[in-house]
Design a protein around this motif. Structure first.
Motif, PDB file in Angstrom:
ATOM      1  N   ALA A  74       0.610  -1.359  -0.083  1.00 21.35           N
ATOM      2  CA  ALA A  74       0.087   0.263  -0.219  1.00 21.35           C
ATOM      3  C   ALA A  74       1.485   1.417   0.038  1.00 21.35           C
ATOM      4  O   ALA A  74       0.288   2.330  -0.275  1.00 21.35           O
ATOM      5  N   PRO A  75       2.046   1.874   1.047  1.00 24.82           N
ATOM      6  CA  PRO A  75       2.872   2.329   1.225  1.00 24.82           C
ATOM      7  C   PRO A  75       2.981   2.668  -0.692  1.00 24.82           C
ATOM      8  O   PRO A  75       3.079   3.674  -0.673  1.00 24.82           O
ATOM      9  N   SER A  76       4.261   2.169  -0.898  1.00 26.46           N
ATOM     10  CA  SER A  76       4.695   2.125  -2.487  1.00 26.46           C
ATOM     11  C   SER A  76       3.501   2.462  -3.407  1.00 26.46           C
ATOM     12  O   SER A  76       4.333   3.119  -4.376  1.00 26.46           O
ATOM     13  N   LEU A  77       2.474   1.393  -3.364  1.00 27.60           N
ATOM     14  CA  LEU A  77       1.477   2.060  -4.690  1.00 27.60           C
ATOM     15  C   LEU A  77       0.776   3.717  -4.443  1.00 27.60           C
ATOM     16  O   LEU A  77       0.741   4.299  -5.809  1.00 27.60           O
ATOM     17  N   ALA A  78       0.923   4.117  -3.231  1.00 26.34           N
ATOM     18  CA  ALA A  78       0.553   5.595  -3.026  1.00 26.34           C
ATOM     19  C   ALA A  78       1.437   6.293  -3.502  1.00 26.34           C
ATOM     20  O   ALA A  78       1.147   7.341  -4.392  1.00 26.34           O
ATOM     21  N   LYS A  79       3.053   6.252  -3.473  1.00 24.77           N
ATOM     22  CA  LYS A  79       4.216   6.922  -3.851  1.00 24.77           C
ATOM     23  C   LYS A  79       3.834   6.656  -5.323  1.00 24.77           C
ATOM     24  O   LYS A  79       4.269   8.031  -5.846  1.00 24.77           O
ATOM     25  N   LEU A  80       3.910   5.551  -5.945  1.00 28.36           N
ATOM     26  CA  LEU A  80       3.805   5.776  -6.886  1.00 28.36           C
ATOM     27  C   LEU A  80       2.840   6.613  -7.937  1.00 28.36           C
ATOM     28  O   LEU A  80       2.994   6.741  -9.785  1.00 28.36           O
ATOM     29  N   CYS A  81       1.580   6.777  -7.022  1.00 29.37           N
ATOM     30  CA  CYS A  81       0.173   7.307  -7.969  1.00 29.37           C
ATOM     31  C   CYS A  81       0.667   9.048  -7.607  1.00 29.37           C
ATOM     32  O   CYS A  81       0.608   9.653  -9.123  1.00 29.37           O
ATOM     33  N   LEU A  82       1.967   8.939  -6.592  1.00 33.99           N
ATOM     34  CA  LEU A  82       1.928  10.785  -6.756  1.00 33.99           C
ATOM     35  C   LEU A  82       3.322  10.379  -7.500  1.00 33.99           C
ATOM     36  O   LEU A  82       3.585  11.931  -8.359  1.00 33.99           O
ATOM     37  N   GLU A  83       3.981   9.744  -8.628  1.00 36.10           N
ATOM     38  CA  GLU A  83       5.042   9.564  -9.007  1.00 36.10           C
ATOM     39  C   GLU A  83       4.785   9.595 -10.347  1.00 36.10           C
ATOM     40  O   GLU A  83       5.303  10.500 -11.703  1.00 36.10           O
ATOM     41  N   PHE A  84       3.825   9.385 -10.594  1.00 34.87           N
ATOM     42  CA  PHE A  84       2.733   9.524 -12.516  1.00 34.87           C
ATOM     43  C   PHE A  84       1.346   9.691 -12.091  1.00 34.87           C
ATOM     44  O   PHE A  84       0.715   9.027 -11.898  1.00 34.87           O
ATOM     45  N   PRO A  85       1.210  10.766 -12.109  1.00 36.44           N
ATOM     46  CA  PRO A  85       0.105  10.896 -12.126  1.00 36.44           C
ATOM     47  C   PRO A  85      -0.299  10.845 -13.646  1.00 36.44           C
ATOM     48  O   PRO A  85      -1.752  11.460 -13.813  1.00 36.44           O
ATOM     49  N   ASP A  86       0.063  10.544 -14.904  1.00 34.49           N
ATOM     50  CA  ASP A  86      -0.675  10.371 -15.729  1.00 34.49           C
ATOM     51  C   ASP A  86      -1.052   9.181 -16.064  1.00 34.49           C
ATOM     52  O   ASP A  86      -1.919   8.526 -16.945  1.00 34.49           O
ATOM     53  N   ILE A  87      -0.623   8.105 -15.389  1.00 35.00           N
ATOM     54  CA  ILE A  87      -1.083   6.655 -15.171  1.00 35.00           C
ATOM     55  C   ILE A  87      -2.567   6.345 -14.446  1.00 35.00           C
ATOM     56  O   ILE A  87      -2.529   6.861 -13.156  1.00 35.00           O
ATOM     57  N   HIS A  88      -3.481   5.500 -15.228  1.00 31.99           N
ATOM     58  CA  HIS A  88      -4.649   5.775 -14.247  1.00 31.99           C
ATOM     59  C   HIS A  88      -4.062   3.478 -13.569  1.00 31.99           C
ATOM     60  O   HIS A  88      -3.440   2.906 -14.085  1.00 31.99           O
ATOM     61  N   ILE A  89      -3.573   3.937 -12.399  1.00 31.75           N
ATOM     62  CA  ILE A  89      -2.993   2.645 -10.923  1.00 31.75           C
ATOM     63  C   ILE A  89      -4.441   2.398 -10.442  1.00 31.75           C
ATOM     64  O   ILE A  89      -5.209   2.714  -9.406  1.00 31.75           O
ATOM     65  N   GLY A  90      -5.278   0.638 -11.143  1.00 29.75           N
ATOM     66  CA  GLY A  90      -5.725   0.137 -10.204  1.00 29.75           C
ATOM     67  C   GLY A  90      -5.243  -1.110  -9.565  1.00 29.75           C
ATOM     68  O   GLY A  90      -4.144  -2.425  -9.928  1.00 29.75           O
TER      69      GLY A  90
END
Length: 512
Positions: free
Chosen positions: A448-464
């Motif tokens: 969960a923590p790493s995915l949350a950071k990934l969303c911030l690093e790649f705002p142009d990607i839909h992460i589900g």
């Protein structure tokens, strides 16, 4: 009086009826207002050309009924307003001035915008009513009657619309029957003329020469479907969204700007009650994603006009496009078209072109006003014809109505819709989304923590993230317009954990 004689001698009963009704409207206006109190707005187009000749005929008939002599009258006494624009076609200007000379028109030439020009004109002249060549189907016709006061915020005058109920076919039947001159652009394939910046010949009239290349166009009166009259007008989307750029992190902002959103609305109590499975909605959402659009919202509403209207009004204003299906037909429960009409603030009205099409398709079972299928939202409807479709699709501004009842029909309608938009720019086709899927046996808490950071690093990607079963592995979906960005995100996530914690998988859409 040559116009009146030409119509009365012709065999077209429909044209005679339309002509007589228009003449009645003009004579009614001339009995309410003096000649000095009326004016005629002429723009050189086919509709105002028809109205010019109807006004001439009606004026003479009106004077005859009053017992007045019109012998020797060299000038047409009703003032003619012409808004001369620098963006008008030269052919329109030439034709207008030719008409003024040929028929003795008393011209008021205005070179400002329409509203300012009217304000100035009405200050200097006692004009109380203006004849307009507006027809149902024109963007400005919504809500108008044959006599309609000007809109709030405009100078006060009565709009008189003698040919409001005329169709594209009626216009050309009149011009050809009366053998009157019209602007030469119509013989070059133009069917609806605006400015030089937003008007092209109608592609439906294009002639392929022997080499297969396109060149000449047939004349406007050969257009078989009057609903395609405005197909030569410029479309609603700017070029900036037609060619999205998405080549790496430096272009993220440009890519985000190119993302357009759509809503998908299903209409049907049977879906809400769980009586039937909404397989069409799932497939339609995938199809919308396949052309690079994002789905902002999907909803299911009741077979109720108010429910449909509320949802359409909300979604059409917050999305570039709305796709709606279900609830189209003649049954009492089919509320889609009525709801769309209410959402746009227009009425359902019998559509002559569509009624004729339905009558040809289903014979005498189509009963005009009593058949809800022959009534469409007034003034905002565009029929999308394709040779593979038994019935045309319906487009109301940015709302497209799909009439599919099963998967095969949806596939066919969607393929035809995409083909039509490639030739007619109904809506932009963007860079399709690319997907990458990872799976891991790590727990939710661990990643969960790493995915949350990934969303911030790649705002142009839909992460589900999701599981196919409670005890199954987590599946992580990365979806964007740029395959390289998906790869970078996957690598960035994998580096945060031990080697082998994530593995890539291929997901195949289940058959639906």
């Amino acid at each position: 009086m040559e116009i009146d004689k030409a119509i009365r001698d012709c065999d077209d009963r429909r044209l005679k009826t339309k002509y007589n009704n228009a003449i009645y409207v003009v004579k009614r206006a001339l009995s309410l207002y003096s000649t000095e109190e009326v004016a005629f707005s002429f723009n050189g187009g086919k509709d105002s050309t028809v109205l010019l000749h109807i006004l001439r005929a009606a004026f003479f008939l009106h004077k005859e009924e009053e017992g007045c002599s019109v012998d020797g009258l060299k000038e047409f006494p009703i003032r003619t307003i012409y808004f001369e624009s620098p963006s008008a076609f030269p052919e329109i200007n030439s034709f207008t001035y030719d008409m003024a000379t040929n028929y003795g028109l008393l011209m008021d030439i205005i070179r400002t915008d329409f509203k300012s020009g009217l304000e100035s004109l009405l200050k200097n002249r006692p004009v109380r009513a203006i004849f307009l060549g507006v027809r149902i189907g024109d963007p400005t016709a919504v809500g108008q009657e044959q006599f309609s006061p000007s809109s709030p915020g405009w100078p006060p005058f009565m709009r008189v619309n003698p040919i409001l109920d005329w169709s594209y076919r009626d216009v050309w039947a009149f011009l050809l029957t009366c053998k009157v001159q019209y602007c030469s652009l119509y013989d070059q394939g133009y069917t609806s003329i605006g400015s030089i910046h937003d008007t092209l010949p109608n592609a439906l009239l294009c002639i392929n020469n022997s080499t297969g290349s396109k060149g000449k166009f047939r004349p406007a009166y050969l257009l078989s479907d009057g609903r395609s009259e405005r197909a030569g007008r410029a479309k609603r989307f700017s070029p900036s969204v037609l060619n999205p750029t998405s080549n790496g992190a430096s272009n993220v902002d440009l890519q985000k700007q190119s993302m357009l959103t759509a809503s998908v609305i299903a209409v049907g109590d049977e879906i809400l009650f769980g009586t039937v499975e909404d397989r069409l909605g799932l497939s339609l959402r995938r199809k919308v994603h396949s052309i690079g659009w994002s789905i902002s919202h999907t909803s299911i509403v009741r077979n109720d006009i108010d429910s449909v209207a509320e949802e359409v009004e909300l979604r059409r204003s917050s999305n570039e496009m709305v796709f709606i299906y279900g609830g189209v037909g003649p049954l009492f429960s089919d509320a889609t078209l009525g709801g769309i009409a209410k959402a746009f603030g227009v009425r359902l009205a019998p559509d002559e072109e569509f009624e004729e099409y339905l009558r040809h398709l289903i014979g005498e079972h189509c009963t005009g006003d009593r058949n809800e299928m022959a009534q469409l939202p007034e003034g905002i409807t565009e029929l999308l014809h394709h040779e593979k479709l038994p019935v045309p699709l319906i487009k109301c501004h940015n709302v497209i109505v799909l009439t599919a009842t099963n998967m095969a029909e949806l596939d066919l309608q969607w393929d035809c819709l995409i083909e039509l938009t490639r030739t007619g720019d109904l809506f932009p086709l963007l860079e399709p989304y690319k997907s990458k899927h990872l799976t891991t046996k790590l727990s939710d808490v661990e990643i969960a923590p790493s995915l949350a950071k990934l969303c911030l690093e790649f705002p142009d990607i839909h992460i589900g993230c999701y599981r196919e079963s409670r005890s199954g592995p987590i599946i992580i979906s990365l979806k964007s317009k740029n395959e390289e960005r998906n790869e970078l995100a996957a690598e960035g996530l994998s580096k945060k954990f031990q080697t082998g914690a994530f593995s890539e998988i291929e997901l195949h859409s289940p058959e639906i």
